[in-house]
Design a protein around this motif. Structure first.
Motif, mmCIF file in Angstrom:
data_model
loop_
_atom_site.group_PDB
_atom_site.id
_atom_site.type_symbol
_atom_site.label_atom_id
_atom_site.label_comp_id
_atom_site.label_asym_id
_atom_site.label_seq_id
_atom_site.Cartn_x
_atom_site.Cartn_y
_atom_site.Cartn_z
ATOM 1 N N LEU A 1 0.747 -1.252 0.040
ATOM 2 C CA LEU A 1 -0.152 -0.004 -0.017
ATOM 3 C C LEU A 1 0.861 1.171 -0.011
ATOM 4 N N LEU A 2 2.181 1.056 0.571
ATOM 5 C CA LEU A 2 3.179 2.448 0.414
ATOM 6 C C LEU A 2 3.428 2.564 -1.106
ATOM 7 N N VAL A 3 3.484 1.456 -1.674
ATOM 8 C CA VAL A 3 3.964 1.532 -3.317
ATOM 9 C C VAL A 3 2.724 1.955 -3.924
ATOM 10 N N ASP A 4 1.773 1.599 -3.551
ATOM 11 C CA ASP A 4 0.458 2.211 -4.175
ATOM 12 C C ASP A 4 0.411 3.516 -4.147
ATOM 13 N N ARG A 5 0.823 4.318 -3.086
ATOM 14 C CA ARG A 5 0.818 5.666 -2.924
ATOM 15 C C ARG A 5 1.662 6.670 -3.409
ATOM 16 N N HIS A 6 2.688 5.898 -4.053
ATOM 17 C CA HIS A 6 4.140 6.380 -4.515
ATOM 18 C C HIS A 6 3.748 7.054 -5.707
ATOM 19 N N PRO A 7 4.332 8.346 -5.965
ATOM 20 C CA PRO A 7 3.970 9.042 -7.148
ATOM 21 C C PRO A 7 4.433 8.473 -8.450
ATOM 22 N N ASP A 8 5.407 7.861 -8.205
ATOM 23 C CA ASP A 8 6.072 7.028 -9.534
ATOM 24 C C ASP A 8 5.117 5.949 -9.985
ATOM 25 N N VAL A 9 4.214 5.325 -9.075
ATOM 26 C CA VAL A 9 3.379 4.164 -9.274
ATOM 27 C C VAL A 9 2.262 4.782 -10.145
ATOM 28 N N ARG A 10 1.593 5.882 -9.442
ATOM 29 C CA ARG A 10 0.801 6.651 -10.265
ATOM 30 C C ARG A 10 1.198 6.846 -11.621
ATOM 31 N N LEU A 11 2.507 7.320 -11.771
ATOM 32 C CA LEU A 11 2.628 7.378 -13.505
ATOM 33 C C LEU A 11 2.897 6.258 -14.038
ATOM 34 N N ALA A 12 3.223 5.150 -13.372
ATOM 35 C CA ALA A 12 3.378 3.918 -14.150
ATOM 36 C C ALA A 12 2.016 3.326 -14.353
ATOM 37 N N ARG A 13 0.802 3.607 -13.860
ATOM 38 C CA ARG A 13 -0.317 3.026 -14.174
ATOM 39 C C ARG A 13 -0.665 4.040 -15.176
ATOM 40 N N LYS A 14 -0.548 4.994 -15.067
ATOM 41 C CA LYS A 14 -0.763 5.929 -16.337
ATOM 42 C C LYS A 14 -0.245 5.330 -17.534
ATOM 43 N N LEU A 15 1.050 5.022 -17.687
ATOM 44 C CA LEU A 15 1.738 4.217 -18.742
ATOM 45 C C LEU A 15 1.013 2.915 -19.037
ATOM 46 N N VAL A 16 0.821 2.231 -17.874
ATOM 47 C CA VAL A 16 -0.032 1.006 -18.429
ATOM 48 C C VAL A 16 -1.265 1.205 -19.148
ATOM 49 N N ARG A 17 -2.195 2.079 -18.687
ATOM 50 C CA ARG A 17 -3.184 2.489 -19.503
ATOM 51 C C ARG A 17 -3.010 2.826 -20.892
ATOM 52 N N GLU A 18 -2.090 3.544 -21.177
ATOM 53 C CA GLU A 18 -1.913 4.296 -22.484
ATOM 54 C C GLU A 18 -1.207 2.800 -23.387
ATOM 55 N N ALA A 19 -0.538 1.923 -22.777
ATOM 56 C CA ALA A 19 -0.276 0.889 -23.441
ATOM 57 C C ALA A 19 -1.183 -0.221 -24.022
ATOM 58 N N PHE A 20 -2.356 -0.368 -22.899
ATOM 59 C CA PHE A 20 -3.348 -0.961 -23.376
ATOM 60 C C PHE A 20 -4.247 -0.371 -24.585
ATOM 61 N N ALA A 21 -4.293 0.906 -24.396
ATOM 62 C CA ALA A 21 -4.894 1.604 -25.683
ATOM 63 C C ALA A 21 -4.064 1.467 -26.997
ATOM 64 N N LEU A 22 -2.800 1.790 -26.783
ATOM 65 C CA LEU A 22 -1.842 1.422 -27.978
ATOM 66 C C LEU A 22 -2.260 0.054 -28.745
ATOM 67 N N ARG A 23 -2.283 -1.012 -27.699
ATOM 68 C CA ARG A 23 -2.444 -2.457 -28.172
ATOM 69 C C ARG A 23 -3.848 -2.332 -28.993
ATOM 70 N N GLU A 24 -4.694 -1.939 -28.334
ATOM 71 C CA GLU A 24 -6.038 -2.050 -28.905
ATOM 72 C C GLU A 24 -6.088 -1.254 -30.168
ATOM 73 N N LYS A 25 -5.482 -0.303 -30.230
ATOM 74 C CA LYS A 25 -5.433 0.590 -31.641
ATOM 75 C C LYS A 25 -4.660 -0.361 -32.484
ATOM 76 N N ALA A 26 -3.764 -1.181 -32.257
ATOM 77 C CA ALA A 26 -2.757 -1.861 -33.142
ATOM 78 C C ALA A 26 -3.615 -3.116 -33.765
ATOM 79 N N SER A 27 -4.733 -3.393 -32.913
ATOM 80 C CA SER A 27 -5.453 -4.738 -33.177
ATOM 81 C C SER A 27 -6.583 -4.242 -33.873
ATOM 82 N N LYS A 28 -7.010 -3.163 -33.882
ATOM 83 C CA LYS A 28 -8.305 -2.684 -34.741
ATOM 84 C C LYS A 28 -8.335 -2.886 -36.033
#
Length: 709
Positions: free
Chosen positions: A350-377
């Motif tokens: 839970l300390l890691v969950d609140r870390h600012p770097d991890v919030r950025l990491a989750r944003k990158l993961v969401r963007e990655a999923f969007a890119l993969r979805e775009k590539a498969s469309k």
């Protein structure tokens, strides 16, 4: 050839990746590498003897795909008949026995019988679901029915590993951990989202074994055997009795708000002076936790990094909570669901969950999923050559960057912490890498089998073992392993080998009336225990609302059922024993206590036999009243404790009551009143129980069952 072991590898690591790792970090010619074997997250590599330790040291703690891997070298000719090799064989015996026990229980018990035994909860349905606890998926389960019925008693407590299955789809299971428990519901934390076959499935929870913990013990023993010319080898030789322990003078203790008595101060000073290993011997109620918390604080004040361990999550949380209250920077490792709810915000997840770097990491993961979805469309227009591949590569790079940020956040939090707390088998190589500590403190060390205690030894320059070898030893399922010494803890073995030269005993106890204390003090501690004046003469009658009478004004009461035909029985379809007439007497005595003004939450009823405990739980339903086995109540206390001994037969057989350490635990749980019920004609054949009966008579606390009605 030497054998290099790798552990905590990233998923799907290939032999080629491992060879490149050896070549690049170990600076070794590819042609000199022998056989490479990969086994899931572990691997072995054959290299020439002269290269083994050098290459292992270069690889140990290195980063592979954002994972910190461990490496160590095993050279040919290591002693296969030594103590550590013997422990490895016993560990396998115990693992096989546990698996066989669970198989027999599944085969022998129906679903309802399994629930009655406390190993399962059946006929469950999903009441709610949510995400949380470090990204895990949480199901709230309750019994079918409206309103939801109360859950029966079970051994599925907070932190228990469990297997979730559907009633009609038993082959498909999901592993999880109990994260919380209420009167009518239980919460289970899962690492994956379960896909049920029905919209409203009928579910079952079963207690599971901990194979991950066993594998960590295997690795610890292997690494300790293979240690060569390093600090681990030095500590190992002391623990194996090949080198005597040493102690160095330490500065006087720093001022502290903790009010320690003389024996506690001596134990803290002694622990700080240990060069390799020391034992803090804490008999019941002597403030062992207070002492080790102060030892940890003094070590941190000297600039030490400390690893704090115990065999159970509850024992770890007990120390962890006290450290946080004292203002120490402590972090709790392990599954958040296994941690008390009020402490979870201090877990690594839970300390890691609140870390600012991890919030950025989750944003990158969401963007990655969007890119993969775009590539498969599918698109009407023909995409530019290589465009889809570029999108996928960009998505992979963002996921890689996210994992790197998460790994950095973990290491930053660990670097800023002076104290890490975990169960012995919860020490995770993947999280800690090759991180080391100046000191490891193992609380309740006598309740852990020895292989588990070698896990923190791997990482620590010194180790303090705290516990009491005069109370219950580790629980061992395999009779053969126990016969060969697997139930002897590391602390007990150290005491047998080195005696008082390695230990300091605490002497002032803060729990029991002096009369409750004195028998155990004489039997187990050479009469060395002293009751603190605040507890030495306290009585039930002194509690608010409790009436004054001869029963509440005296600390001891023994009810002898000899001659009353209170015969023991073997539990139907089981192996444990019960005594129905004795249970009925327990009910009467508890009822009398409640009528005298003692509240249910001030009372505990304990018995050495689980069948008797199950029977008593059916007969007594007072809210707040605790009923448990002696083993389950170790480390606990209540104002009044009622003990049901169960055994009553014509042959004088007392079974595992012969392990008098179990009775030492039972007799020392009560603060103000101890009530024991048993058959003197059966138990007095054993010298210990003969002396116990004589003590009750001496204290004018002996009563025949005929006086009780």
């Amino acid at each position: 050839m030497a054998l290099i072991h790798l552990d905590a590898l990233p998923p799907k690591t290939t032999k080629g990746t491992i060879v490149r790792l050896v070549v690049q970090l170990g600076e070794m010619d590819r042609n000199r590498i022998g056989t490479v074997e990969v086994h899931g997250r572990s691997a072995t590599i054959e290299v020439p003897d002269s290269w083994g330790h050098r290459v292992a040291k270069a690889i140990d703690g290195s980063n592979l795909a954002n994972r910190l891997i461990r490496a160590w070298c095993e050279t040919a000719g290591e002693d296969d008949d030594g103590h550590l090799a013997h422990l490895m064989r016993l560990l396998e015996l115990e693992g096989a026995a546990e698996a066989e026990q669970m198989r027999r229980q599944r085969d022998r018990l129906s679903a309802s019988d399994a629930e009655q035994s406390g190993l399962s909860l059946i006929n469950l349905t999903v009441r709610d679901q949510e995400s949380g606890l470090g990204g895990r998926f949480i199901l709230e389960l309750c019994k079918r029915g409206s309103p939801s019925p109360r859950l029966p008693w079970s051994r599925l407590g907070i932190g228990s590993p469990v297997v979730l299955s559907e009633r009609d789809q038993a082959a498909t299971t999901w592993r999880g951990v109990i994260s919380n428990r209420f009167a009518t519901a239980v919460k289970v934390a899962l690492s994956t989202v379960p896909e049920f076959s029905a919209e409203r499935p009928v579910l079952r929870l079963d207690l599971a074994n901990d194979e991950i913990g066993r594998q960590r013990q295997r690795v610890a023993l292997q690494r300790a055997r293979s240690a060569h010319a390093d600090r681990l080898a030095t500590v190992r030789d002391v623990l194996l009795g090949e080198t005597p322990p040493s102690f160095e003078s330490s500065p006087e203790l720093r001022p502290s708000p903790a009010a320690l008595n003389e024996a506690q101060q001596s134990a803290v000073q002694f622990g700080l002076e240990a060069s390799d290993v020391a034992v803090i011997h804490g008999p019941p109620g002597t403030g062992k936790t207070t002492t080790i918390v102060e030892l940890i604080r003094q070590a941190v004040a000297e600039g030490n990094k400390v690893l704090v361990c115990a065999p159970s999550n509850l024992a770890v949380d007990n120390v962890f909570e006290r450290l946080l209250a004292a203002g120490e920077k402590a972090v709790r490792l392990g599954h958040p669901a296994r941690v008390l709810p009020e402490l979870r915000e201090h877990t690594l997840d839970l300390l890691v969950d609140r870390h600012p770097d991890v919030r950025l990491a989750r944003k990158l993961v969401r963007e990655a999923f969007a890119l993969r979805e775009k590539a498969s469309k599918h698109t009407r227009a023909q995409p530019v050559a290589g465009a889809r591949r570029a999108l996928r590569e960009e998505a992979s790079q963002r996921i890689h960057d996210a994992r790197r940020l998460e790994a950095q956040a973990v290491q930053q939090i660990l670097d800023q912490s002076t104290i890490l707390c975990a169960t012995l088998t919860g020490i995770d190589n993947e999280v800690l890498g090759n991180r080391s500590f100046d000191l490891a403190v193992v609380d309740e060390a006598c309740q852990a089998t020895e292989p588990a205690c070698w896990i923190p030894v791997l990482r620590s320059a010194r180790i303090i073992l705290a516990g009491d070898h005069c109370q219950l030893p580790p629980t061992v399922v395999s009779r053969e392993a126990a016969r060969q010494g697997f139930n002897v803890s590391l602390l007990e073995r150290m005491m047998h080998r080195y005696g008082d030269t390695i230990a300091r005993q605490l002497r002032v106890q803060y729990r029991m009336h002096r009369a409750i204390m004195e028998f155990s003090s004489d039997e187990f501690y050479d009469g060395s225990l002293i009751a603190d004046p605040l507890v030495a003469d306290h009585r039930l009658a002194d509690l608010p609302g409790v009436e004054m009478n001869p029963f509440t004004a005296t600390p001891l009461h023994y009810v002898d059922t000899a001659g009353a035909s209170y015969d023991e029985q073997i539990e139907p379809d089981g192996e444990s024993r019960l005594n129905e007439q004795e249970a009925a007497l327990v009910v009467r005595k508890v009822t009398q206590l409640l009528e005298m003004g003692v509240t249910a939450d001030q009372i505990a009823v304990i018995s050495p036999y689980s069948a008797q405990v199950r029977l008593l739980r059916k007969l007594l339903d007072a809210e707040g009243l605790e009923i448990d086995t002696v083993d389950g109540f170790q480390g606990r206390e209540k104002e009044v404790v009622v003990i049901s001994l169960v055994r009553s037969n014509t042959t004088g057989e007392i079974g595992f009551l012969a392990d008098v350490r179990r009775m030492n635990v039972a007799l020392t749980r009560a603060r103000r009143k101890l009530l024991v019920i048993g058959d003197s004609a059966t138990i007095a054949n054993h010298p210990f129980y003969q002396r116990l009966l004589e003590y009750f008579e001496l204290m004018s606390a002996y009563h025949s069952v005929w006086e009780e009605d």
